[in-house]
Enzyme design. Structure first.
Site, PDB file in Angstrom:
ATOM      1  N   ASN A   1       0.831  -1.208   0.000  1.00 52.26           N
ATOM      2  CA  ASN A   1       0.000   0.000   0.000  1.00 52.26           C
ATOM      3  C   ASN A   1       0.863   1.255   0.000  1.00 52.26           C
ATOM      4  OD1 ASN A   1       0.459  -1.088   2.656  1.00 52.26           O
ATOM      5  ND2 ASN A   1      -1.116   0.236   3.524  1.00 52.26           N
TER       6      ASN A   1
ATOM      7  N   GLU B   1       0.312   5.150   0.604  1.00 47.93           N
ATOM      8  CA  GLU B   1      -0.635   6.158   1.099  1.00 47.93           C
ATOM      9  C   GLU B   1      -0.233   7.556   0.640  1.00 47.93           C
ATOM     10  OE1 GLU B   1      -1.114   5.399   5.332  1.00 47.93           O
ATOM     11  OE2 GLU B   1      -2.186   3.525   4.883  1.00 47.93           O
ATOM     12  N   ASN B   2      -1.130   8.495   0.902  1.00 52.14           N
ATOM     13  CA  ASN B   2      -0.897   9.868   0.450  1.00 52.14           C
ATOM     14  C   ASN B   2      -1.549  10.813   1.451  1.00 52.14           C
ATOM     15  OD1 ASN B   2      -1.563  12.404  -1.311  1.00 52.14           O
ATOM     16  ND2 ASN B   2      -0.104  11.200  -2.485  1.00 52.14           N
ATOM     17  N   ALA B   3      -0.941  11.989   1.621  1.00 51.39           N
ATOM     18  CA  ALA B   3      -1.496  12.996   2.528  1.00 51.39           C
ATOM     19  C   ALA B   3      -2.918  13.358   2.110  1.00 51.39           C
ATOM     20  CB  ALA B   3      -0.607  14.227   2.530  1.00 51.39           C
TER      21      ALA B   3
ATOM     22  N   CYS C   1      -4.175   0.620  -2.488  1.00 54.36           N
ATOM     23  CA  CYS C   1      -3.971  -0.633  -1.751  1.00 54.36           C
ATOM     24  C   CYS C   1      -2.878  -1.486  -2.407  1.00 54.36           C
ATOM     25  CB  CYS C   1      -5.246  -1.463  -1.758  1.00 54.36           C
ATOM     26  SG  CYS C   1      -6.600  -0.782  -0.797  1.00 54.36           S
TER      27      CYS C   1
ATOM     28  N   GLU D   1      -2.880  -4.676  -3.167  1.00 51.74           N
ATOM     29  CA  GLU D   1      -3.342  -5.605  -4.202  1.00 51.74           C
ATOM     30  C   GLU D   1      -3.432  -4.910  -5.553  1.00 51.74           C
ATOM     31  OE1 GLU D   1      -4.601  -4.965  -1.251  1.00 51.74           O
ATOM     32  OE2 GLU D   1      -5.506  -6.722  -0.327  1.00 51.74           O
TER      33      GLU D   1
ATOM     34  N   CYS E   1      -9.980  -5.560   0.312  1.00 48.22           N
ATOM     35  CA  CYS E   1     -11.144  -4.664   0.329  1.00 48.22           C
ATOM     36  C   CYS E   1     -11.977  -4.836  -0.948  1.00 48.22           C
ATOM     37  CB  CYS E   1     -10.700  -3.211   0.494  1.00 48.22           C
ATOM     38  SG  CYS E   1     -10.083  -2.454  -1.021  1.00 48.22           S
TER      39      CYS E   1
ATOM     40  N   CYS F   1     -10.439  -3.597  -4.248  1.00 50.63           N
ATOM     41  CA  CYS F   1      -9.395  -4.482  -4.790  1.00 50.63           C
ATOM     42  C   CYS F   1     -10.018  -5.728  -5.400  1.00 50.63           C
ATOM     43  CB  CYS F   1      -8.388  -4.854  -3.707  1.00 50.63           C
ATOM     44  SG  CYS F   1      -7.307  -3.466  -3.312  1.00 50.63           S
TER      45      CYS F   1
HETATM   46  N1  THU Z   1      -5.257  -1.653   2.403  1.00 53.22           N
HETATM   47  C1  THU Z   1      -4.680  -2.456   1.467  1.00 53.22           C
HETATM   48  O1  THU Z   1      -3.546  -2.233   1.030  1.00 53.22           O
HETATM   49  N2  THU Z   1      -5.396  -3.506   1.006  1.00 53.22           N
HETATM   50  C2  THU Z   1      -6.665  -3.821   1.418  1.00 53.22           C
HETATM   51  O2  THU Z   1      -7.271  -4.718   0.859  1.00 53.22           O
HETATM   52  C3  THU Z   1      -7.258  -3.110   2.554  1.00 53.22           C
HETATM   53  C4  THU Z   1      -6.581  -1.862   2.953  1.00 53.22           C
HETATM   54  C5  THU Z   1      -4.501  -0.489   2.863  1.00 53.22           C
HETATM   55  C6  THU Z   1      -5.075   0.824   2.415  1.00 53.22           C
HETATM   56  C7  THU Z   1      -4.557   1.760   3.474  1.00 53.22           C
HETATM   57  O3  THU Z   1      -3.254   2.177   3.106  1.00 53.22           O
HETATM   58  C8  THU Z   1      -4.462   0.898   4.718  1.00 53.22           C
HETATM   59  O4  THU Z   1      -4.481  -0.447   4.271  1.00 53.22           O
HETATM   60  C9  THU Z   1      -5.590   1.121   5.715  1.00 53.22           C
HETATM   61  O5  THU Z   1      -6.815   1.018   5.102  1.00 53.22           O
END
Ligand code: THU
Length: 160
Positions: free
Chosen positions: A62, A64-66, A73, A75, A112, A115
């Site tokens: 994963n 992330e970003n500000a 994600c 996946e 999720c 994904c």
């Molecule tokens: N996240 C994933 O990388 N995959 C998932 O299937 C569920 C959530 C990440 C997104 C975010 O960076 C962090 O987990 C919290 O949601």
């Protein structure tokens, strides 16, 4: 009105050591990718490792970003990388591993909904199922034999 029941099937492994050697190796690749996740906001690191039919392994984590919705994600990072680098190559297996910096995750963390939908596109196109194995930092591993089992009634491009 008629009732319609949809059944879905999952396999549960008590220990990683119950998985085949190939899948154990793939899960280790997911753990490795997980540790390189960029997750300064959620402190929730996810790693994904895809195995293509050629044997190649594609990792993702994963990012992330500000501006929160701009993150992605693990996946999807992995599957889009596979699509970009090896277009048309069949994806056979996907291993997913999650670790929280706030608590120990001992139960499997399922991908999720977004994904699942992203993965569905590839499974539908390649016409063969993608086996998905997912876990937390330790403990049980769950296996779904296909994206379809994780996302019944998926939306696909057939009606567009
Ligand atoms: N996240 C994933 O990388 N995959 C998932 O299937 C569920 C959530 C990440 C997104 C975010 O960076 C962090 O987990 C919290 O949601």
């Amino acid at each position: 009105m008629k009732k319609h029941t949809i059944e879905t099937h999952l396999e549960v492994f008590d220990l990683v050591s119950e998985l085949s050697e190939d899948i154990q190796k793939l899960m280790i690749k997911a753990h490795e990718a997980r540790e390189n996740a960029y997750a300064p906001y959620s402190h929730f690191k996810v790693g994904a490792a895809l195995q293509l039919e050629s044997g190649k392994i594609i990792q993702g984590n994963n990012q992330e970003n500000a501006a929160f919705p701009s993150g992605l994600c693990a996946e999807r990072v992995a599957v889009y990388q596979a699509g970009a680098l090896f277009p048309g190559e069949t994806i056979v297996n996907l291993a997913i591993s999650a670790r929280s910096l706030k608590q120990v995750l001992t139960t499997p963390i399922a991908p999720c909904g977004g994904c699942r939908q992203a993965l569905a596109e590839y499974e539908v196109n390649q016409k063969t199922p993608i086996a998905i194995y997912f876990m937390g930092e330790s403990g049980k591993v769950m296996k779904s034999n296909s994206v379809n089992d994780l996302l019944p009634l998926m939306f696909d491009g057939s009606s567009l």
